[in-house]
Structure formats: C-alpha cells, structure tokens
Design a protein around this motif. Structure first.
Motif, PDB file in Angstrom:
ATOM      1  N   LYS A  78       0.824  -1.209   0.000  1.00 18.76           N
ATOM      2  CA  LYS A  78       0.000   0.000   0.000  1.00 18.76           C
ATOM      3  C   LYS A  78       0.856   1.256   0.000  1.00 18.76           C
ATOM      4  CE  LYS A  78      -3.959   0.055   2.226  1.00 18.76           C
ATOM      5  NZ  LYS A  78      -5.113  -0.395   1.512  1.00 18.76           N
ATOM      6  N   VAL A  79       0.198   2.334  -0.410  1.00 18.38           N
ATOM      7  CA  VAL A  79       0.772   3.676  -0.359  1.00 18.38           C
ATOM      8  C   VAL A  79      -0.101   4.494   0.589  1.00 18.38           C
ATOM      9  CG1 VAL A  79       1.258   5.766  -1.679  1.00 18.38           C
ATOM     10  CG2 VAL A  79       1.565   3.522  -2.743  1.00 18.38           C
ATOM     11  N   PHE A  80       0.533   5.237   1.479  1.00 19.58           N
ATOM     12  CA  PHE A  80      -0.173   6.103   2.426  1.00 19.58           C
ATOM     13  C   PHE A  80       0.319   7.533   2.218  1.00 19.58           C
ATOM     14  CE2 PHE A  80      -0.205   1.903   4.193  1.00 19.58           C
ATOM     15  CZ  PHE A  80      -1.401   1.773   4.883  1.00 19.58           C
ATOM     16  N   ILE A  81      -0.586   8.422   1.822  1.00 21.41           N
ATOM     17  CA  ILE A  81      -0.254   9.826   1.589  1.00 21.41           C
ATOM     18  C   ILE A  81      -1.051  10.675   2.576  1.00 21.41           C
ATOM     19  CG2 ILE A  81      -0.339  11.719  -0.089  1.00 21.41           C
ATOM     20  CD1 ILE A  81      -0.250   9.454  -2.273  1.00 21.41           C
ATOM     21  N   ASN A  82      -0.381  11.662   3.168  1.00 19.84           N
ATOM     22  CA  ASN A  82      -1.007  12.584   4.137  1.00 19.84           C
ATOM     23  C   ASN A  82      -1.722  11.821   5.256  1.00 19.84           C
ATOM     24  OD1 ASN A  82      -0.059  14.533   2.420  1.00 19.84           O
ATOM     25  ND2 ASN A  82      -2.048  15.189   1.686  1.00 19.84           N
ATOM     26  N   ILE A 117      -6.519   4.565  10.813  1.00 22.58           N
ATOM     27  CA  ILE A 117      -5.745   5.551  10.062  1.00 22.58           C
ATOM     28  C   ILE A 117      -6.565   6.112   8.910  1.00 22.58           C
ATOM     29  CG2 ILE A 117      -4.679   3.759   8.598  1.00 22.58           C
ATOM     30  CD1 ILE A 117      -2.073   5.465   8.710  1.00 22.58           C
ATOM     31  N   ARG A 118      -6.396   7.407   8.677  1.00 24.08           N
ATOM     32  CA  ARG A 118      -6.998   8.077   7.516  1.00 24.08           C
ATOM     33  C   ARG A 118      -5.841   8.482   6.608  1.00 24.08           C
ATOM     34  NH1 ARG A 118      -9.743  12.670   9.528  1.00 24.08           N
ATOM     35  NH2 ARG A 118     -11.495  11.298   9.999  1.00 24.08           N
ATOM     36  N   TYR A 119      -5.998   8.229   5.309  1.00 20.43           N
ATOM     37  CA  TYR A 119      -4.929   8.542   4.371  1.00 20.43           C
ATOM     38  C   TYR A 119      -5.500   8.674   2.964  1.00 20.43           C
ATOM     39  CZ  TYR A 119      -5.228   3.674   2.873  1.00 20.43           C
ATOM     40  OH  TYR A 119      -5.690   2.478   2.384  1.00 20.43           O
ATOM     41  N   LEU A 120      -4.671   9.166   2.073  1.00 23.66           N
ATOM     42  CA  LEU A 120      -4.994   9.226   0.655  1.00 23.66           C
ATOM     43  C   LEU A 120      -4.196   8.141  -0.064  1.00 23.66           C
ATOM     44  CD1 LEU A 120      -4.675  13.098   0.105  1.00 23.66           C
ATOM     45  CD2 LEU A 120      -6.767  11.793   0.564  1.00 23.66           C
ATOM     46  N   ASP A 121      -4.802   7.543  -1.080  1.00 25.56           N
ATOM     47  CA  ASP A 121      -4.067   6.581  -1.896  1.00 25.56           C
ATOM     48  C   ASP A 121      -3.366   7.336  -3.035  1.00 25.56           C
ATOM     49  OD1 ASP A 121      -5.991   7.030  -3.915  1.00 25.56           O
ATOM     50  OD2 ASP A 121      -7.092   5.195  -3.445  1.00 25.56           O
ATOM     51  N   ALA A 122      -2.764   6.598  -3.940  1.00 21.40           N
ATOM     52  CA  ALA A 122      -1.999   7.212  -5.031  1.00 21.40           C
ATOM     53  C   ALA A 122      -2.852   8.086  -5.948  1.00 21.40           C
ATOM     54  CB  ALA A 122      -1.303   6.127  -5.842  1.00 21.40           C
ATOM     55  N   ASP A 123      -4.161   7.838  -5.974  1.00 22.50           N
ATOM     56  CA  ASP A 123      -5.067   8.646  -6.787  1.00 22.50           C
ATOM     57  C   ASP A 123      -5.740   9.761  -5.989  1.00 22.50           C
ATOM     58  OD1 ASP A 123      -4.671   7.158  -9.193  1.00 22.50           O
ATOM     59  OD2 ASP A 123      -5.902   5.566  -8.321  1.00 22.50           O
ATOM     60  N   PHE A 124      -5.280   9.968  -4.773  1.00 23.12           N
ATOM     61  CA  PHE A 124      -5.804  10.986  -3.860  1.00 23.12           C
ATOM     62  C   PHE A 124      -7.223  10.684  -3.393  1.00 23.12           C
ATOM     63  CE2 PHE A 124      -3.677  15.176  -2.867  1.00 23.12           C
ATOM     64  CZ  PHE A 124      -2.401  14.657  -2.926  1.00 23.12           C
ATOM     65  N   ASN A 125      -7.594   9.396  -3.391  1.00 26.56           N
ATOM     66  CA  ASN A 125      -8.868   8.978  -2.802  1.00 26.56           C
ATOM     67  C   ASN A 125      -8.648   8.777  -1.311  1.00 26.56           C
ATOM     68  OD1 ASN A 125     -10.299   8.782  -5.312  1.00 26.56           O
ATOM     69  ND2 ASN A 125      -9.146   6.906  -5.703  1.00 26.56           N
ATOM     70  N   GLU A 126      -9.578   9.288  -0.503  1.00 26.54           N
ATOM     71  CA  GLU A 126      -9.426   9.186   0.954  1.00 26.54           C
ATOM     72  C   GLU A 126      -9.948   7.841   1.459  1.00 26.54           C
ATOM     73  OE1 GLU A 126      -9.900  12.620   3.824  1.00 26.54           O
ATOM     74  OE2 GLU A 126     -11.685  11.424   4.305  1.00 26.54           O
ATOM     75  N   HIS A 127      -9.215   7.287   2.419  1.00 28.46           N
ATOM     76  CA  HIS A 127      -9.595   6.025   3.062  1.00 28.46           C
ATOM     77  C   HIS A 127      -9.476   6.199   4.571  1.00 28.46           C
ATOM     78  CE1 HIS A 127      -9.234   3.746  -0.740  1.00 28.46           C
ATOM     79  NE2 HIS A 127      -8.254   4.614  -0.988  1.00 28.46           N
ATOM     80  N   GLU A 128     -10.324   5.500   5.288  1.00 29.72           N
ATOM     81  CA  GLU A 128     -10.222   5.405   6.743  1.00 29.72           C
ATOM     82  C   GLU A 128     -10.353   3.925   7.064  1.00 29.72           C
ATOM     83  OE1 GLU A 128     -12.878   6.942  10.375  1.00 29.72           O
ATOM     84  OE2 GLU A 128     -12.035   8.571   9.147  1.00 29.72           O
ATOM     85  N   GLU A 129      -9.275   3.353   7.601  1.00 33.96           N
ATOM     86  CA  GLU A 129      -9.229   1.906   7.792  1.00 33.96           C
ATOM     87  C   GLU A 129      -8.653   1.548   9.153  1.00 33.96           C
ATOM     88  OE1 GLU A 129      -8.490   0.974   3.044  1.00 33.96           O
ATOM     89  OE2 GLU A 129      -6.774   0.968   4.390  1.00 33.96           O
ATOM     90  N   ILE A 130      -8.963   0.328   9.569  1.00 31.57           N
ATOM     91  CA  ILE A 130      -8.436  -0.215  10.824  1.00 31.57           C
ATOM     92  C   ILE A 130      -7.531  -1.388  10.487  1.00 31.57           C
ATOM     93  CG2 ILE A 130      -9.032  -1.393  12.976  1.00 31.57           C
ATOM     94  CD1 ILE A 130     -11.670   0.227  12.951  1.00 31.57           C
TER      95      ILE A 130
END
Length: 185
Positions: A78-82, A117-130
């Motif tokens: 995975k990639v985690f941005i911001n 964690i909340r983060y953006l993927d490589a396409d700048f889509n936001e995710h919130e995951e455990i």
C-alpha cells in the motif's frame, strides 16, 4: 530511480513532514514507483518520505515477504499519503523492529496492536481503515517517520545509552549495507 537511504543523525529524520497538496498529485506516481524500487533494493518492507530526503507525508509498505510468518501480511502492499493515525488501541505488543535508516540495529519495541488511520491513496482517494497485528506495527513504524520519530525513541533510556556507539557509527557511515546511504551533513 533508486534513492540513497537517509541514515541516523540526518536532521530530516527528526522533522515532522508536510502534507502533499492536490496540485502535486501528478508528480506522485513516479515518486511512488521510485520509493518502492528503493525499498526493494534495500530489502525493506516499508519506506517513508524522510528516509529518501523528502520531508513529505508519504510512506509505502510491501510486507508480503513476511507473510510466511504473519499470514495477514499476504498481499499487504500500500501507499499512504497525508496519513493521520486517528486512534491506537488494543494490547501493547512487544516485538523486534529494524529500520533501513538504522542499519544493523534491531530492538524490541512496544506498540499497540490496532490502529485506525486516515490517508490518501496514489489517486488521492481518501480512506479510513483499521489495521491489527503486524500490519498495524508496520504502519506505526512508518508513520513515526513522517512524525520525525525513530523506533529507538521508543526504547528505555538505558537501552538508548547502550546503543549510542552504534548510532554514532551509523551517522558516520561506518555500516555495512547493500544499498546506498545518505549521511548527515
């Protein structure tokens, strides 16, 4: 492009990284590819922006090589941005950690077993995951890098003093690694 890995003693490893802005999205694709290539070249399972001299909130993880021992890590790439850790929970678990920026050092570190964690993927889509278990550990380790924290900061004062000579040697480039490193100025 394979970057040199920034090692202990370099000030960028102690600085809190900055967010990527939406207008920087296009330049991220090559950076992400380069970060994975750098990580694979150094036989790592995670790599954060500050470890390549970039004070930006990005880290990449491919913990698939650990899947034989930790099945939950199969296909964990995975990639985690911001990224922002929103919550740490669960039992404290002690296990060994190492780091490409601290070559030759492996110590027991206590971390909570669960993170949200909340983060953006490589396409700048936001995710919130455990995440739980080893995936939570790897995320917390890489997240620390974008916060200016190293895993040795979690050790007891006595243990840190015992590692002082090794840490000084790393900061002077007196290490044997199979990847290029960048020393403190």
């Amino acid at each position: 492009m394979i970057y040199p890995v920034v090692v202990y003693g370099h000030p960028i490893l102690r600085k809190e990284a900055e967010d990527f802005l939406p207008e920087e999205k296009e330049e991220l694709k090559q950076l992400i590819d380069d970060m994975f290539e750098t990580m694979y070249n150094a036989d790592g399972v995670g790599l954060a922006g500050p470890q390549i001299g970039l004070s930006k909130r990005i880290f990449v993880i491919d913990a698939t090589p650990l899947a034989d021992d930790f099945p939950e890590l199969a296909n964990f790439r995975k990639v985690f941005i911001n990224a922002r850790i929103l919550e740490r929970a669960g039992d404290k678990v002690i296990d060994y950690e190492g780091c490409l920026s601290l070559p030759g050092i492996s110590e027991e570190v206590s971390r909570q077993s669960k993170v949200k964690i909340r983060y953006l993927d490589a396409d700048f889509n936001e995710h919130e995951e455990i995440y739980e278990g080893w995936s939570a550990r790897v995320i917390q380790h890489e997240y620390d890098h974008i916060q200016g924290i190293l895993f040795v900061d979690h050790l007891a004062a006595l243990k840190k003093r015992l590692l002082k000579a090794k840490l000084n040697a790393i900061s002077k480039g007196k290490v044997n690694v199979n990847y290029r490193i960048k020393l403190p100025k």
